[in-house]
Design a protein around this motif. Structure first.
Motif, PDB file in Angstrom:
ATOM      1  N   LEU A 130     112.243  16.523  21.479  1.00  0.00           N
ATOM      2  CA  LEU A 130     113.110  17.251  20.553  1.00  0.00           C
ATOM      3  C   LEU A 130     112.485  17.357  19.168  1.00  0.00           C
ATOM      4  CD1 LEU A 130     116.684  16.063  21.539  1.00  0.00           C
ATOM      5  CD2 LEU A 130     115.701  18.342  21.782  1.00  0.00           C
ATOM      6  N   GLN A 131     111.818  16.297  18.747  1.00  0.00           N
ATOM      7  CA  GLN A 131     111.157  16.312  17.436  1.00  0.00           C
ATOM      8  C   GLN A 131     110.035  17.353  17.407  1.00  0.00           C
ATOM      9  OE1 GLN A 131     112.061  14.473  14.810  1.00  0.00           O
ATOM     10  NE2 GLN A 131     110.454  15.310  13.505  1.00  0.00           N
ATOM     11  N   ALA A 132     109.196  17.333  18.442  1.00  0.00           N
ATOM     12  CA  ALA A 132     108.023  18.202  18.455  1.00  0.00           C
ATOM     13  C   ALA A 132     108.342  19.625  18.926  1.00  0.00           C
ATOM     14  CB  ALA A 132     106.943  17.602  19.357  1.00  0.00           C
ATOM     15  N   ARG A 133     109.200  19.774  19.922  1.00  0.00           N
ATOM     16  CA  ARG A 133     109.406  21.073  20.555  1.00  0.00           C
ATOM     17  C   ARG A 133     110.869  21.518  20.594  1.00  0.00           C
ATOM     18  NH1 ARG A 133     105.906  24.327  20.703  1.00  0.00           N
ATOM     19  NH2 ARG A 133     106.635  25.207  22.646  1.00  0.00           N
ATOM     20  N   GLY A 134     111.747  20.781  19.943  1.00  0.00           N
ATOM     21  CA  GLY A 134     113.181  21.082  19.990  1.00  0.00           C
ATOM     22  C   GLY A 134     113.523  22.485  19.529  1.00  0.00           C
ATOM     23  N   SER A 135     112.951  22.905  18.411  1.00  0.00           N
ATOM     24  CA  SER A 135     113.267  24.245  17.906  1.00  0.00           C
ATOM     25  C   SER A 135     112.739  25.327  18.852  1.00  0.00           C
ATOM     26  CB  SER A 135     112.732  24.441  16.491  1.00  0.00           C
ATOM     27  OG  SER A 135     111.341  24.253  16.465  1.00  0.00           O
ATOM     28  N   ALA A 136     111.571  25.100  19.455  1.00  0.00           N
ATOM     29  CA  ALA A 136     111.029  26.071  20.413  1.00  0.00           C
ATOM     30  C   ALA A 136     111.912  26.144  21.656  1.00  0.00           C
ATOM     31  CB  ALA A 136     109.600  25.698  20.793  1.00  0.00           C
ATOM     32  N   LEU A 137     112.413  25.001  22.107  1.00  0.00           N
ATOM     33  CA  LEU A 137     113.310  24.993  23.266  1.00  0.00           C
ATOM     34  C   LEU A 137     114.625  25.697  22.945  1.00  0.00           C
ATOM     35  CD1 LEU A 137     112.723  21.368  24.611  1.00  0.00           C
ATOM     36  CD2 LEU A 137     112.017  23.516  25.699  1.00  0.00           C
TER      37      LEU A 137
END
Length: 170
Positions: A11-18
């Motif tokens: 979520l920290q690294a890819r949360g916004s992309a997901l």
């Protein structure tokens, strides 16, 4: 690495992309958040040797897609059935509809458990024969045989219950 560590890191690294991916799928921010959350739970709750962010993300995206498609199919199915459900077939006498429902329920009781499961999965859940076979752990041919026998039996039972007392249709 524990699942909660992977979830937090993902979520920290890819949360916004997901979330963007979810939004592009469904067009609603709240639903996109729900897709991400449900996908994380479904993927990371599965027993697996170990997850890392790189290996978990493709699975999360796939679950998001499948979940979105499932929800879309359900909504489309519901939308197509809603007019039928909301519009009474007669004006005032609702006993006929309830009788038809009881006829179908009693007709389903006449089926074997495997036949009934095949009918419910194929016609109520709207699954293809291959998916029904996969869920029941048998071959597609077995499912087709069960469906054929069940439809024949249901046809006989439902026709007999719709005939009036003298054996002729109304």
């Amino acid at each position: 690495m524990h699942w909660h560590d992977v979830a937090g890191e993902l979520l920290q690294a890819r949360g916004s992309a997901l979330k963007r991916y979810g939004y592009l799928l469904c067009g609603d921010r709240t639903e996109a958040d729900d897709l991400v959350q449900e996908a994380l739970v479904r993927v990371l709750a599965q027993p697996r040797r170990s997850w890392d962010v790189a290996s978990a993300e493709p699975y999360v995206r796939r679950v998001m897609l499948n979940r979105y498609l499932d929800q879309h199919r359900r909504r489309a199915r519901w939308t197509s059935l809603l007019p039928r459900l909301a519009t009474p077939t007669s004006t005032g006498d609702f006993t006929a509809g309830s009788g038809d429902r009881l006829d179908v329920v009693s007709a389903l009781d006449a089926l074997s458990p495997r036949q009934r499961a095949c009918v419910v999965l194929r016609f109520y859940e709207d699954l293809p024969v291959a998916e029904v076979a996969d869920r029941l752990g048998c071959s597609a041919g077995t499912v087709k045989r069960h469906l054929s026998e069940a439809v024949a039996r249901l046809g006989k039972v439902l026709v007999l219950t719709n005939l009036d007392g003298d054996g002729h249709g109304e």
